[in-house]
Design an enzyme around this catalytic site. Structure first.
Site, PDB file in Angstrom:
ATOM      1  CB  ALA A 182      -0.573  -0.046   1.332  1.00 62.17           C
ATOM      2  NE  ARG A 192      -7.404 -16.702   3.716  1.00 65.97           N
ATOM      3  CZ  ARG A 192      -7.167 -15.762   3.612  1.00 65.97           C
ATOM      4  NH1 ARG A 192      -6.904 -15.070   3.884  1.00 65.97           N
ATOM      5  NH2 ARG A 192      -5.900 -16.410   2.316  1.00 65.97           N
TER       6      ARG A 192
END
Length: 569
Positions: A132, A399
């Protein structure tokens, strides 16, 4: 000074990603050179260790040199390899081991290549050097900004470098090649299902609608290459959607982003630990940081961008928001992912959201917490069984669901089982040999016939055989009658077979600071904090209760690029 026996000696040490083999040459009783014959350490992150530790060992003529901050396991592996080479030369193993252990009490080496003034001025200050931060630096620099990027570790890359290597892109080249129909709306809907509808819908709409443009930007402007015709089908996604970076993990991405940022003149400062947000008249104007123990202030005339990542590595912060995730849980994250940005923002009165939503990655090393790339066989067609030899969950479920299912089994572990049909999909064992060797050394992995494998892993053989036969019948008919597994069902008939022990580890924090659609940070009253922007895992709300696999890289790149553009408006 210690004198060693002259000659050339080989030694092996265990680093972050497996074995490090070194050839040590001793001349006139001194360590003269260290050559690395093989290793599988992650490029970029491990570079400072390989550049500095051998030099220090040769200079001091001892393995008793500090680790490099951010590369501790690689540093230790290098020293262990040299230690074992010296043992083969005839040195006392006990004495050398005491030196090796004594290193733990030394202060870590902080890499800081630049000379700093006590006060420095830029257009934009970016805190955090992962995907990022690098994307933000590039997009802002392209618009003419003078940018400094601050990274507390010894190298850029952050947690991005140890991800599975998939980025979800509806409409990627690989999807087109495979004639897979996909679109931003389907992607958006999948994410909302995965996040129980608690996603910030406005932000995820931005993510889904800008994913393809960001992918093209990576290819055309940054020069990032992807594996041809390969995709990962992460859990819950309706279709295979994750394009895969060329090479190992996400090294291709970070290497190209770093190169582009440097070519644009971005000042990348490593070994800089941001400590405090500087404000003036209720506006963020800079960052106070520590550099080699000295205070330095970095000012940004246009503002500050936080891309500091999550807090999976901060046990106390985890326990504050989710007491269940205490010291018992290891983490897949890099050592620097400790919520520094969250703590600084908290002092400023920033608003937070979804802080209790913390994700575990289901297929990790039970001893270290390291995310398993070999375990990516789950996406290719491997099945998950327990010690009784029975399947207990749909392998491509969310998950959090897979993780909880594994924790509910005997010993809190699961066993991935696959054969050559599944192995042929992505060659997980051959492409990750160092990890396989490391798992074998820890008795967490075995290759052989089903009887050998089940005996080694203490999995019930008769039930396992029945489970595999039943699953193969499902694959034959194209329908999983027990768990309704998504994707293509692949038979497990041809050996040699593989069984890998796995357990969940803390992986991602969905919670974080609140931002608006312009990437501006909001305070507890919903007001914009002027001069403060954010992108990446520090931002909360985008993924709802649970982030789907492959969405983190899309998130950091879409919003990283976007925040660099928004701050320049």
């Amino acid at each position: 000074m210690q004198k060693y026996k002259d000659g050339s000696f080989k030694g092996i040490g265990l680093g972050y990603a497996g074995e490090i083999e070194a050839l040590v040459m001793v001349v006139h009783g001194k360590i003269h050179s260290i050559e690395f014959l093989s290793h599988n350490e992650t490029p970029v992150i491990s570079e400072p260790a390989f550049n500095l530790v051998p030099v220090k060992i040769i200079e001091k003529n001892t393995i008793m040199v500090p680790n490099v901050k951010g590369c501790s396991m690689s540093s230790q592996g290098i020293k262990e390899a040299v230690m074992n080479a010296l043992v083969l030369s005839g040195e006392n193993s006990e004495d050398l081991f005491q030196e090796f252990k004594a290193v733990e009490n030394l202060d870590k080496i902080v890499i800081c290549k630049n000379k700093f003034k006590t006060r420095e001025n830029f257009d934009i200050v970016i805190v955090g050097g992962g995907g990022a931060g690098l994307s933000a630096a590039i997009s802002a620099s392209n618009l003419g900004a003078k940018v400094v990027l601050l990274e507390k570790m010894a190298a850029v890359g952050g947690n991005t470098l140890v991800s599975m290597g998939g980025i979800n892109i509806p409409g990627s080249d690989a999807q087109i090649s495979k004639k897979i129909e996909d679109n931003p709306e389907l992607y958006y809907n999948d994410a909302l299902v995965g996040g129980d509808g608690e996603n910030n819908k406005e932000l995820f709409k931005i993510l889904s609608e800008n994913a393809l443009d960001t992918y093209n930007w990576l290819k055309e402007d940054i020069g990032v290459e992807f594996k041809k015709d390969e995709l990962i089908h992460f859990g819950v996604h309706t279709v295979p959607r994750a394009a895969i970076f060329k090479g190992k993990y996400v090294v291709e991405l970070i290497s190209k982003l770093r190169k582009k940022a440097e070519n644009l003149g971005v000042e990348i400062r490593t070994g800089v630990e941001a400590k405090e947000i500087i404000t003036k008249d209720q506006e963020v104007i800079g960052i106070k940081a520590l550099v080699e123990g000295k205070s330095v202030e970095f000012f940004g005339s246009r503002g500050v961008i936080f891309t500091t990542g999550g807090f999976s590595g901060n046990i106390e912060m985890r326990k504050k928001y989710n007491p269940e995730l205490d010291e018992r849980y290891k983490t897949t994250n890099q050592s620097g992912i400790t919520g520094d940005g969250h703590l600084m923002c908290e002092k400023l009165g920033v608003d937070f959201i979804h802080m209790s939503y913390i994700q575990t990655f289901p297929i990790s090393n039970p001893l270290t917490g390291t995310l398993s790339h070999v375990g990516g066989s789950r996406f290719d067609g491997a099945i998950l069984v327990n010690r009784s030899g029975k399947r207990f969950v749909e392998e491509l479920e969310r998950r959090d669901i897979v993780s909880q299912a594994i924790l509910g089994q005997d010993g809190g572990v699961g066993y991935l089982v696959w054969g050559q049909e599944v192995e042929a999909v992505a060659n997980r064992t051959t492409d990750n040999k160092a990890e396989v060797n490391s798992l074998i050394r820890a008795d967490l992995f075995i290759e052989g016939n089903i009887a050998e494998c089940s005996k080694k892993m203490n999995v019930n053989l008769a039930t396992l055989k029945d489970t595999i036969n039943t699953y193969n019948s499902y694959a034959e008919n194209g329908k999983d009658q027990e768990f309704n597994r998504r994707g293509n069902l692949i038979k497990i008939k041809k050996g040699p077979f593989y069984i890998q022990t796995a357990a969940p580890a803390v992986h991602h924090t969905m919670g974080g600071i609140k931002i608006n659609s312009e990437n501006e940070v909001l305070d507890v009253k919903g007001n914009i904090i002027k001069g403060l922007y954010a992108a990446g895992e520090i931002v909360g709300g985008i993924h709802g209760t649970n982030r789907l696999g492959g969405n983190a890289i899309t998130d950091i790149l879409v919003f990283g690029k976007r925040v660099g553009e928004k701050i320049m408006k």
